[in-house]
Motif scaffolding. Sequence first.
Motif, PDB file in Angstrom:
ATOM      1  N   GLU A  12       2.479   2.556  -8.183  1.00  0.00           N
ATOM      2  CA  GLU A  12       1.463   2.369  -7.152  1.00  0.00           C
ATOM      3  C   GLU A  12       0.709   1.070  -7.420  1.00  0.00           C
ATOM      4  O   GLU A  12       0.359   0.773  -8.567  1.00  0.00           O
ATOM      5  CB  GLU A  12       0.493   3.552  -7.159  1.00  0.00           C
ATOM      6  N   SER A  35       3.754   3.522  -2.237  1.00  0.00           N
ATOM      7  CA  SER A  35       4.287   3.700  -3.584  1.00  0.00           C
ATOM      8  C   SER A  35       5.803   3.544  -3.590  1.00  0.00           C
ATOM      9  O   SER A  35       6.477   3.712  -2.567  1.00  0.00           O
ATOM     10  CB  SER A  35       3.919   5.078  -4.118  1.00  0.00           C
ATOM     11  N   THR A  83      -2.623  -1.175  -6.834  1.00  0.00           N
ATOM     12  CA  THR A  83      -4.012  -1.361  -6.398  1.00  0.00           C
ATOM     13  C   THR A  83      -4.345  -2.789  -6.826  1.00  0.00           C
ATOM     14  O   THR A  83      -3.624  -3.715  -6.478  1.00  0.00           O
ATOM     15  CB  THR A  83      -4.943  -0.312  -7.043  1.00  0.00           C
ATOM     16  N   ASP A  84      -5.386  -2.978  -7.586  1.00  0.00           N
ATOM     17  CA  ASP A  84      -5.594  -4.270  -8.231  1.00  0.00           C
ATOM     18  C   ASP A  84      -4.665  -4.415  -9.425  1.00  0.00           C
ATOM     19  O   ASP A  84      -4.517  -5.509  -9.979  1.00  0.00           O
ATOM     20  CB  ASP A  84      -7.044  -4.416  -8.688  1.00  0.00           C
ATOM     21  N   SER A 132      -1.808   1.837 -16.623  1.00  0.00           N
ATOM     22  CA  SER A 132      -1.980   0.770 -15.646  1.00  0.00           C
ATOM     23  C   SER A 132      -1.772  -0.582 -16.312  1.00  0.00           C
ATOM     24  O   SER A 132      -2.102  -0.762 -17.490  1.00  0.00           O
ATOM     25  CB  SER A 132      -3.381   0.819 -15.005  1.00  0.00           C
ATOM     26  N   ASN A 167      -0.070   0.770 -11.255  1.00  0.00           N
ATOM     27  CA  ASN A 167      -0.329   2.080 -11.833  1.00  0.00           C
ATOM     28  C   ASN A 167       0.988   2.842 -11.933  1.00  0.00           C
ATOM     29  O   ASN A 167       1.708   3.002 -10.939  1.00  0.00           O
ATOM     30  CB  ASN A 167      -1.327   2.848 -10.971  1.00  0.00           C
ATOM     31  N   ASN A 227       0.818  -1.213   0.000  1.00  0.00           N
ATOM     32  CA  ASN A 227       0.000   0.000   0.000  1.00  0.00           C
ATOM     33  C   ASN A 227       0.855   1.268   0.000  1.00  0.00           C
ATOM     34  O   ASN A 227       0.326   2.362   0.178  1.00  0.00           O
ATOM     35  CB  ASN A 227      -0.960   0.004   1.188  1.00  0.00           C
TER      36      ASN A 227
END
Length: 284
Positions: free
Chosen positions: A259, A42, A261-262, A280, A265, A40
Amino acid sequence: MTRLIRTSVLAVTLLALTACGAGGTSTSDRTGSGMALPGNQSLLVVGDWGSGTEAQVEVAAQMKDYAQHHAVGAIVTTGDNFYSDNASDLMKPFAWATEGDIPFLISWGNHDVDSQRRIELIDDTFGDPPRWWSHDWGPVDIVILDSTQIDSRQQRRFLVDALTTGDDPTIVVSHHPPYSCGSHGNTQSVLTDWVPLFDDDVFVVISGHEHNYQRFESDDVTYLVTGGGGQSLTELADCSDDHPRRIAGEAVHNFVALELTDSLNVTAIDAEGEVIDEFSLGLP
């Protein structure tokens, strides 16, 4: 992916002692297994940066601004960390990172091994960083290689082991880019010796050496060049017809933010804070 020991970047496990030669030559079989980085947070990627220029100051300031708005777990470098032996001055623009205990996970570039003195300064500044090492970043593995020693048999064994002992999505980082349409061009030794080893888990390869920003895709792998951290820029060149297509490219000073997430990114940001590329990628 199997890990040996997880520890701080300033106390990495060293499995072998360094043997370095002066006059621009350097050999080391120093291997390490690094940090477990929270997914979580970056990662900021910068290359060819320790130049003492105003551009370095500007890029570092934009990275600081990003870190003020996002949790940053580490700064990953694509090599050529120091262009001179004035280590304390070169690190001043990154005082915000060192004072905030944000670790530097470096790859070694050709200017980092210009001399025995330069090697010692890199070691002293970054806590004896291994020449090749691996990190967990949430569900993703970060494998950092030393392309100044691409013919090292131990490094090749490390890379093969890193890619075959697990099936986590993997990002590979090193200094010399497999693909580049610029003053340096492709690095044939990387294309010959490393790229064929990349299995289906490798989905991103990040390099420096060219002092600009470029993005390519080849065989479902995204190749990024981010070498615009402060040294004088190099211009982009046209790619040949048989070269992987360059999707984005800017001859500007820059860094890249990663970054999770799912997806992964990716945002490339220039020295004025402008986004020059953003995309992404799904995790394999």
